[in-house]
Every structure is written in C-alpha cells, then in structure tokens.
Design a protein around this motif. Structure first.
Motif, PDB file in Angstrom:
ATOM      1  N   ALA A 166      28.168  49.078 -19.791  1.00 53.76           N
ATOM      2  CA  ALA A 166      27.283  49.031 -20.954  1.00 53.76           C
ATOM      3  C   ALA A 166      25.941  49.630 -20.541  1.00 53.76           C
ATOM      4  CB  ALA A 166      27.104  47.594 -21.438  1.00 53.76           C
ATOM      5  N   GLY A 167      25.771  50.932 -20.772  1.00 56.89           N
ATOM      6  CA  GLY A 167      24.551  51.609 -20.365  1.00 56.89           C
ATOM      7  C   GLY A 167      24.586  52.087 -18.934  1.00 56.89           C
ATOM      8  N   GLN A 168      25.445  51.482 -18.136  1.00 55.58           N
ATOM      9  CA  GLN A 168      25.659  51.903 -16.762  1.00 55.58           C
ATOM     10  C   GLN A 168      27.002  51.344 -16.307  1.00 55.58           C
ATOM     11  OE1 GLN A 168      22.635  50.268 -14.192  1.00 55.58           O
ATOM     12  NE2 GLN A 168      22.943  48.188 -14.897  1.00 55.58           N
ATOM     13  N   TYR A 194      27.030  50.702  -8.216  1.00 52.98           N
ATOM     14  CA  TYR A 194      27.575  51.503  -9.302  1.00 52.98           C
ATOM     15  C   TYR A 194      29.057  51.827  -9.100  1.00 52.98           C
ATOM     16  CZ  TYR A 194      22.655  52.303 -10.452  1.00 52.98           C
ATOM     17  OH  TYR A 194      21.334  52.133 -10.779  1.00 52.98           O
ATOM     18  N   THR A 195      29.756  51.953 -10.220  1.00 49.56           N
ATOM     19  CA  THR A 195      31.151  52.383 -10.222  1.00 49.56           C
ATOM     20  C   THR A 195      31.228  53.802 -10.785  1.00 49.56           C
ATOM     21  OG1 THR A 195      31.601  51.618 -12.466  1.00 49.56           O
ATOM     22  CG2 THR A 195      31.836  50.000 -10.692  1.00 49.56           C
ATOM     23  N   ARG A 196      32.421  54.365 -10.750  1.00 49.28           N
ATOM     24  CA  ARG A 196      32.599  55.720 -11.261  1.00 49.28           C
ATOM     25  C   ARG A 196      32.411  55.806 -12.777  1.00 49.28           C
ATOM     26  NH1 ARG A 196      37.136  58.705  -7.402  1.00 49.28           N
ATOM     27  NH2 ARG A 196      35.983  58.335  -5.469  1.00 49.28           N
ATOM     28  N   ALA A 197      32.397  54.677 -13.440  1.00 50.22           N
ATOM     29  CA  ALA A 197      32.060  54.670 -14.861  1.00 50.22           C
ATOM     30  C   ALA A 197      30.637  55.164 -15.086  1.00 50.22           C
ATOM     31  CB  ALA A 197      32.237  53.266 -15.442  1.00 50.22           C
ATOM     32  N   GLN A 198      29.795  55.115 -14.039  1.00 52.55           N
ATOM     33  CA  GLN A 198      28.418  55.592 -14.141  1.00 52.55           C
ATOM     34  C   GLN A 198      28.360  57.082 -14.483  1.00 52.55           C
ATOM     35  OE1 GLN A 198      25.679  53.814 -14.096  1.00 52.55           O
ATOM     36  NE2 GLN A 198      24.333  55.586 -14.295  1.00 52.55           N
ATOM     37  N   MET A 199      29.403  57.809 -14.166  1.00 55.10           N
ATOM     38  CA  MET A 199      29.434  59.253 -14.426  1.00 55.10           C
ATOM     39  C   MET A 199      29.459  59.563 -15.917  1.00 55.10           C
ATOM     40  SD  MET A 199      32.068  60.299 -11.349  1.00 55.10           S
ATOM     41  CE  MET A 199      31.895  62.078 -11.570  1.00 55.10           C
ATOM     42  N   GLY A 250      21.008  57.842 -13.408  1.00 53.63           N
ATOM     43  CA  GLY A 250      21.614  57.178 -12.271  1.00 53.63           C
ATOM     44  C   GLY A 250      22.463  58.097 -11.416  1.00 53.63           C
ATOM     45  N   PRO A 251      23.091  57.547 -10.374  1.00 51.59           N
ATOM     46  CA  PRO A 251      23.852  58.358  -9.426  1.00 51.59           C
ATOM     47  C   PRO A 251      25.148  58.894 -10.035  1.00 51.59           C
ATOM     48  CG  PRO A 251      24.157  56.038  -8.949  1.00 51.59           C
ATOM     49  CD  PRO A 251      23.114  56.120 -10.025  1.00 51.59           C
TER      50      PRO A 251
END
Length: 206
Positions: free
Chosen positions: A190-192, A150-155, A160-161
């Motif tokens: 895209a979604g994560q 995961y990247t910080r875009a996940q925030m 997810g984390p």
C-alpha cells in the motif's frame, strides 16, 4: 536511493539540520513489548531507532557505514542528554550501560557480529542476506529481532529502491531466520512494498 558511501554521506549531511526521521511504525507499536537489554541497531543511519531505545534507558550499539550519519546521530544524542561514545575501530560489541550509545562505523559486508550478545536487534530498510546467520547467532537466548525492508512489490511504485538485488522476494523474509521462532509477519503493498518480521531466539538453544 543512494548507491554508494559518498552518496549516503551527502544525503545524511543534507538532512542533518532536520534531525532523524520518525521511527518506523512497527518499532513504535512494539516498543513496550521489546526487551530492555543490550540492543543492536544495524544500518542505523541518523539514529531514529537508536535514540528511541536509548531514551527508554536502553544500552544501544549503533552501526552504520556512513560517518556523516553517525556524526548526526552523535549530535542529536548529546542534545538529548544521552551518553554517546564513538569507537575508533570497526569492532562491534554490545553496549551494557543504560542510556549509553556506542557508535561503530563499519562496512556491514565485512562486519563480524559477536555471538549471543544482544537482547534486541533492529534492522530496518537494509538487506544483506549474508548477514542473516550472524544476526541469528548474535541474539541472546530469548532475544528478539525486528526486521523490516522493501520487497519486489516496491518496483510498482515511483519512489524508493528499485534494484531487485536489494528487494525481498515474496515470502522470502518469513524463512530468512530459520533458527528463530516467528512472532509476527506481514507483507504490505500500500504505497510501498514492504515486509516485516518479528522473531525470537528460543530460550533453550541447546
């Protein structure tokens, strides 16, 4: 996401009856192109990638800190008629016998990877930056690394984390393994938020 070993064990025990999750899409897509020699599955969890590789007659060393995850992997491997061996210590060594899985319970923050031992290393949804130089060194000449997390875009997403310490910065993964030749790289949101790298150790490493 679980934050400690007890939580991971509980998560894996709860999911044990469902079998391992589906392999990551990138691993399935690349499978015909990946080397067939000894493989290392880091932070293997319940073994979704370990089982995929072993079923194509590849020897695999599967490493995780959760005993519950390795219990689940062992049970599934035996159900699929794959040979599986649970190591009693935390030493990580390459399995060399086809269709054999070597299970190693180890704290990856203290783990030592053997030098020039693996034709293929997978690391999916696990980020420990201090391990990166060892990953480079553990590949055989010509060996390949598939790394996705995961990247910080996940925030930006609810699931997810979200701990930024365990999320890649934009472009970080591209330069995380400088001694390897980059084969493929992408970042998606895209979604994560996720980054994927495929890299290869040069055949001539002198």
């Amino acid at each position: 996401m679980p934050s400690n070993l007890a939580e991971w064990d509980a998560k894996h025990r709860a999911a044990a009856g469902n079998g391992p999750a589906e392999p990551a899409g990138i691993v399935c897509e690349l499978l015909p192109l990946l080397p067939h020699g000894p493989a290392l599955d880091l932070a293997c969890g319940a073994g979704r990638h370990t089982l995929l590789l072993a079923k194509r007659s590849q020897p695999v060393t599967a490493v995780d800190g959760s005993p519950a995850a390795l219990d689940s992997l062992a049970q599934q491997a035996r159900a699929e008629n794959l040979a599986v061996r649970r190591e009693g210590d935390q030493k990580i060594v390459a399995e060399t016998r086809d269709r054999h899985i070597r299970l190693v319970q180890a704290d990856l923050e203290r783990a030592i990877l053997p030098s020039e031992s693996f034709s293929l290393i997978l690391c999916v949804h696990y980020l420990q930056r201090s391990l990166h130089p060892q990953i480079e060194d553990a590949l055989l000449p010509g060996g390949m690394l598939v790394f996705e997390t995961y990247t910080r875009a996940q925030m930006e997403f609810a699931q997810g984390p979200h701990n930024p310490a365990f999320l890649l910065k934009t472009g970080e993964l591209r330069t995380a393994f400088p001694s390897l030749d980059l084969v493929f790289y992408r970042e998606l949101r895209a979604g994560q938020g996720i980054a994927t790298l495929v890299a290869q150790r040069p055949c001539n490493t002198k």
